[in-house]
Write a protein that holds these residues in place. Sequence first.
Motif, PDB file in Angstrom:
ATOM      1  N   ASN A   9       0.819  -1.223   0.000  1.00  0.00           N
ATOM      2  CA  ASN A   9       0.000   0.000   0.000  1.00  0.00           C
ATOM      3  C   ASN A   9       0.850   1.269   0.000  1.00  0.00           C
ATOM      4  OD1 ASN A   9      -2.359  -1.601   0.147  1.00  0.00           O
ATOM      5  ND2 ASN A   9      -2.131  -1.759   2.372  1.00  0.00           N
ATOM      6  N   ASN A  10       1.933   1.252  -0.813  1.00  0.00           N
ATOM      7  CA  ASN A  10       2.793   2.430  -0.948  1.00  0.00           C
ATOM      8  C   ASN A  10       3.383   2.891   0.381  1.00  0.00           C
ATOM      9  OD1 ASN A  10       2.400   2.705  -3.789  1.00  0.00           O
ATOM     10  ND2 ASN A  10       0.385   3.618  -3.380  1.00  0.00           N
ATOM     11  N   THR A  11       3.747   1.945   1.224  1.00  0.00           N
ATOM     12  CA  THR A  11       4.372   2.271   2.506  1.00  0.00           C
ATOM     13  C   THR A  11       5.674   3.022   2.272  1.00  0.00           C
ATOM     14  OG1 THR A  11       3.508   0.190   3.360  1.00  0.00           O
ATOM     15  CG2 THR A  11       5.157   1.318   4.698  1.00  0.00           C
ATOM     16  N   PRO A  12       5.884   4.157   2.958  1.00  0.00           N
ATOM     17  CA  PRO A  12       7.142   4.894   2.765  1.00  0.00           C
ATOM     18  C   PRO A  12       8.313   4.187   3.435  1.00  0.00           C
ATOM     19  CG  PRO A  12       5.776   5.975   4.423  1.00  0.00           C
ATOM     20  CD  PRO A  12       4.945   4.876   3.828  1.00  0.00           C
ATOM     21  N   LEU A  13       9.504   4.452   2.942  1.00  0.00           N
ATOM     22  CA  LEU A  13      10.703   3.816   3.488  1.00  0.00           C
ATOM     23  C   LEU A  13      10.938   4.173   4.952  1.00  0.00           C
ATOM     24  CD1 LEU A  13      13.308   4.148   0.589  1.00  0.00           C
ATOM     25  CD2 LEU A  13      12.646   2.026   1.732  1.00  0.00           C
ATOM     26  N   LEU A  33      16.819  -7.008   2.272  1.00  0.00           N
ATOM     27  CA  LEU A  33      16.479  -6.454   0.959  1.00  0.00           C
ATOM     28  C   LEU A  33      15.120  -5.772   1.050  1.00  0.00           C
ATOM     29  CD1 LEU A  33      16.530  -6.196  -2.194  1.00  0.00           C
ATOM     30  CD2 LEU A  33      15.663  -8.545  -2.278  1.00  0.00           C
ATOM     31  N   LEU A  34      15.045  -4.512   0.599  1.00  0.00           N
ATOM     32  CA  LEU A  34      13.791  -3.753   0.549  1.00  0.00           C
ATOM     33  C   LEU A  34      13.353  -3.645  -0.903  1.00  0.00           C
ATOM     34  CD1 LEU A  34      14.872  -0.834   2.918  1.00  0.00           C
ATOM     35  CD2 LEU A  34      13.682  -2.928   3.546  1.00  0.00           C
ATOM     36  N   ARG A  35      12.110  -4.017  -1.180  1.00  0.00           N
ATOM     37  CA  ARG A  35      11.633  -4.051  -2.570  1.00  0.00           C
ATOM     38  C   ARG A  35      10.225  -3.459  -2.681  1.00  0.00           C
ATOM     39  NH1 ARG A  35      12.943  -9.401  -5.546  1.00  0.00           N
ATOM     40  NH2 ARG A  35      14.853  -8.180  -5.914  1.00  0.00           N
ATOM     41  N   GLY A  36      10.019  -2.673  -3.727  1.00  0.00           N
ATOM     42  CA  GLY A  36       8.693  -2.147  -4.017  1.00  0.00           C
ATOM     43  C   GLY A  36       8.365  -0.853  -3.306  1.00  0.00           C
ATOM     44  N   GLN A 259      16.303  -5.827  -8.732  1.00  0.00           N
ATOM     45  CA  GLN A 259      15.255  -5.196  -9.517  1.00  0.00           C
ATOM     46  C   GLN A 259      15.377  -3.688  -9.335  1.00  0.00           C
ATOM     47  OE1 GLN A 259      11.313  -6.733  -8.662  1.00  0.00           O
ATOM     48  NE2 GLN A 259      12.015  -8.872  -8.684  1.00  0.00           N
ATOM     49  N   ASP A 260      14.927  -2.923 -10.319  1.00  0.00           N
ATOM     50  CA  ASP A 260      15.009  -1.465 -10.225  1.00  0.00           C
ATOM     51  C   ASP A 260      14.329  -0.988  -8.938  1.00  0.00           C
ATOM     52  OD1 ASP A 260      16.158  -1.663 -12.677  1.00  0.00           O
ATOM     53  OD2 ASP A 260      14.564  -0.643 -13.787  1.00  0.00           O
ATOM     54  N   GLY A 261      15.022  -0.122  -8.215  1.00  0.00           N
ATOM     55  CA  GLY A 261      14.460   0.439  -6.984  1.00  0.00           C
ATOM     56  C   GLY A 261      14.783  -0.340  -5.727  1.00  0.00           C
TER      57      GLY A 261
END
Length: 293
Positions: A9-13, A33-36, A259-261
């Motif tokens: 749900n578009n959680t901020p970093l 690893l943080l993804r998405g 993966q990108d990002g």
Amino acid sequence: MKNIILSSNNTPLNDFEVISQIKQQLNDSGWVLLRGFNASLPKFSELLKQFCNELTFDPAREFADKSSQKVNAGKDPVGLHIENGNTPFPPNLVAFYSKKSAKEGSQTTVCDGAELFKNMPDELQQAWQQTVTVSRRLPSHLWRQYVVNQHPKVSCVTKVTEKHLADFIAINKHQRGKINIDDSLDYQLDIQPCLPIKNLAINAENQTEQFAFANAILGPSYNYEKPTYTFANGQPVSQELIEKTNELAKKYTQEVQWQDGDIVIIDNKRVLHGRRAIIGNLTDRELFIGMGY
């Protein structure tokens, strides 16, 4: 992969729960690893501030912004190492942000040095618990920039004096240096190849000391002259010992398929990292690094 945290749900970093999960993963296995998370270089820099009171930099790398630098170590495979492991002040934490991921190859490798040490035969454990001296020659621009990065009273390489170098050398009793006629520096540093770690999830009163194989002996020297490694008794660290350790490390090494990002955060005093060969053009990959204490 148990070391991955996926955005929902578009959680901020910088979300409190995300930061808590990152800390738990670093505590449990030493990397995550943080993804998405729709990451960007500014967001990556802000995330670094959640974990580092002080940032540190490699004098051989180009800056991307005030908090991070560009990663460029050629196309060949990079052996397992801790970041800046041949310097007197390796950072506690290192993080990578992949703005653009290679289509093939270029996987980052990670190996938990605590797991590696635990599974070493006695002969390897005993060997690596000895002090090792790292010796190498540093060109003028590199050692001078490192002094600038570390010395509070000098901010330009052309202003670095022998007194500034002496001040820096005196900070750590395990290092020595001698300037040559061509202004290069013959540098020596005594290191402990295995570092003590603490599992914060365990009650401190019941905690037993654990060690991690955490150094740069298996790793690269892309931007620097390859060092020599010698035990305290003067005996060189043999290639056979290095190869035995490297072969064992393969059993406990995982790959990050970028993966990108993506962002990877690593406990640099515990977990070794490296890279598979890059297939294709270097421009197919944009990776940034941030590190600190």
